[in-house]
Design an enzyme around this catalytic site. Sequence first.
Site, PDB file in Angstrom:
ATOM      1  N   GLY A 240       0.511   5.311   1.086  1.00 23.54           N
ATOM      2  CA  GLY A 240      -0.239   5.871   2.245  1.00 23.54           C
ATOM      3  C   GLY A 240      -1.025   6.773   2.117  1.00 23.54           C
ATOM      4  N   PRO A 275       1.664   3.509  -4.204  1.00 20.39           N
ATOM      5  CG  PRO A 275       0.294   4.345  -5.958  1.00 20.39           C
ATOM      6  CD  PRO A 275       1.750   4.077  -5.509  1.00 20.39           C
ATOM      7  N   GLY A 276      -1.003   1.858  -2.656  1.00 14.18           N
ATOM      8  CA  GLY A 276      -1.907   0.771  -2.632  1.00 14.18           C
ATOM      9  C   GLY A 276      -3.450   1.170  -2.423  1.00 14.18           C
ATOM     10  CE1 TYR A 317      -5.194  -2.488  10.886  1.00 14.08           C
ATOM     11  CE2 TYR A 317      -6.502  -2.804   8.843  1.00 14.08           C
ATOM     12  CZ  TYR A 317      -5.476  -2.850   9.392  1.00 14.08           C
ATOM     13  OH  TYR A 317      -4.379  -3.313   8.611  1.00 14.08           O
ATOM     14  CB  CYS A 347     -17.867 -18.657  16.989  1.00 17.23           C
ATOM     15  SG  CYS A 347     -19.067 -19.834  16.199  1.00 17.23           S
TER      16      CYS A 347
HETATM   17  C1  LIG Z   1       1.418  -1.078   2.566  1.00 18.68           C
HETATM   18  C2  LIG Z   1       2.602  -0.478   1.928  1.00 18.68           C
HETATM   19  C3  LIG Z   1       2.293   0.363   0.907  1.00 18.68           C
HETATM   20  C4  LIG Z   1       1.131   0.710   0.517  1.00 18.68           C
HETATM   21  O1  LIG Z   1       0.291   1.497   1.452  1.00 18.68           O
HETATM   22  P1  LIG Z   1      -1.135   2.407   1.117  1.00 18.68           P
HETATM   23  O2  LIG Z   1      -1.447   3.046   2.347  1.00 18.68           O
HETATM   24  O3  LIG Z   1      -2.134   1.023   0.628  1.00 18.68           O
HETATM   25  O4  LIG Z   1      -0.943   3.216  -0.028  1.00 18.68           O
HETATM   26  C5  LIG Z   1       3.306   1.010   0.284  1.00 18.68           C
HETATM   27  N1  LIG Z   1       4.574   0.626   0.739  1.00 18.68           N
HETATM   28  C6  LIG Z   1       5.048  -0.162   1.791  1.00 18.68           C
HETATM   29  C7  LIG Z   1       6.509  -0.366   2.325  1.00 18.68           C
HETATM   30  C8  LIG Z   1       3.794  -0.514   2.374  1.00 18.68           C
HETATM   31  O5  LIG Z   1       4.192  -1.623   3.437  1.00 18.68           O
END
Ligand SMILES: *Cc1c(COP(=O)(O)O)cnc(C)c1O
Length: 420
Positions: A240, A275-276, A317, A347
């Site tokens: 997050g 983290p993503g 978003y 389109c």
């Molecule tokens: C999407 C998600 C993440 C990664 O979130 P980021 O905002 O990209 O860091 C981590 N845990 C869960 C359960 C998610 O659904």
Amino acid sequence: MDYFNYKGKNLYAEEVPVSRIAKEVGTPVYIYSKRTLNRHLAAYGDAFASVPHLICYSVKANSNLSVLSTFVKGGSGFDIVSGGELFRALKAGGDPKKIVFSGVGKRDDEIEYALNAGILLFNVESGDELRAINRIAKRLKKKAPVSIRINPDVDPKTHPYISTGLKKNKFGIETKEAFKEYINAKAKLKNIELLGVDCHIGSQLTEIGPFVDAVRKIKRFIKRLRKEGIDIKYLDLGGGLGIRYDTEEPPHPTEYAEAIIEETKGLDVTLIFEPGRSMAGNAGILVTSVTYTKKGSKKNFVIVDAAMNDLTRPALYGAYHAIEPVRMPPVSSGGELVKADIVGPICETGDFLGQDIRIPPVKNGDLLAVKSAGAYGFTMASNYNSRPRSAEVMADGKEFKIIRKREEYKDLIRGEKIVK
Ligand SMILES: *Cc1c(COP(=O)(O)O)cnc(C)c1O
């Protein structure tokens, strides 16, 4: 911090001119920087070095095998949300003992796959799911390691589509209910091993406060569970942490870590992070060519060869991505900027990459870089309008490699049939 910088007038991915990649691979193309990916992983690793922890990179942000394998080599585990992501994680060499499985709708076959692979933890999001996992584990004569995802009811102050930790969201179980599920599982679900507590409150958070609020609530919760003889070993705080797309000033992993370490002192758990975006987001750009320019009476349009099927975030978003020319115009042009909408050929009115973006005047064939596109970029791409998905490239020092071929027309119809 990333490694997409101008040298003179030209944008580089590490030491490779972006224009060279575009020339050799074509556009649209996603370009990632290996050094940036490694740097972001190391930032988390260093920040939490003083406490037992595990980084489980969230595969859904960017699931290319080369991205995953870069993280495997850096010691990362994975947070997955589907059987397909488990397949990718294992293909990339991921250690199942560092994999956690999140998501509200795990199917029986996905649960079985993960149990057989021997993953570290299931992050369970409902009582129904808990009983399903118990039933499948019993059939396989296994014990399923489990955390329950708590919905701590804190406001992450982010976009409503990516906030997940409020009572009105579909994610996790409210604390009161979750407590009952733990007690009930301990008494009755013999093939469940209750090892952790999990939460993930949202994405693109730009403040530490909501994380700290969540930890405070969960800390009390863990203490209550322990009083009931449930020995919690893992605290998973999800992902997050935000990144800078525009003018945001998200906390650095170090600041985040300091707050979390302080708040979890003496709790005696292994911390897990998922983290993503903060790992992959600024490690990638999407490069596109200008097809046409068009002057309307109200707006200027720059029509490019990338579209909402390649990068969905602006359409989905209303997300902002900085867009910059791959080659800056000569100083003699006076540095004048024009305001334009950067749009794709699809389109749909929602098909834009940027609205009212200020850029130097561009013409057919010029290249634009859409910044911060490394997370939720290619993974959300589709074939809408029968557009083959773009190529993906990894820059590494002076070199670059294609890590996913551009799709061809024949890929569009794979598996399809004309019935008589
Ligand atoms: C999407 C998600 C993440 C990664 O979130 P980021 O905002 O990209 O860091 C981590 N845990 C869960 C359960 C998610 O659904």
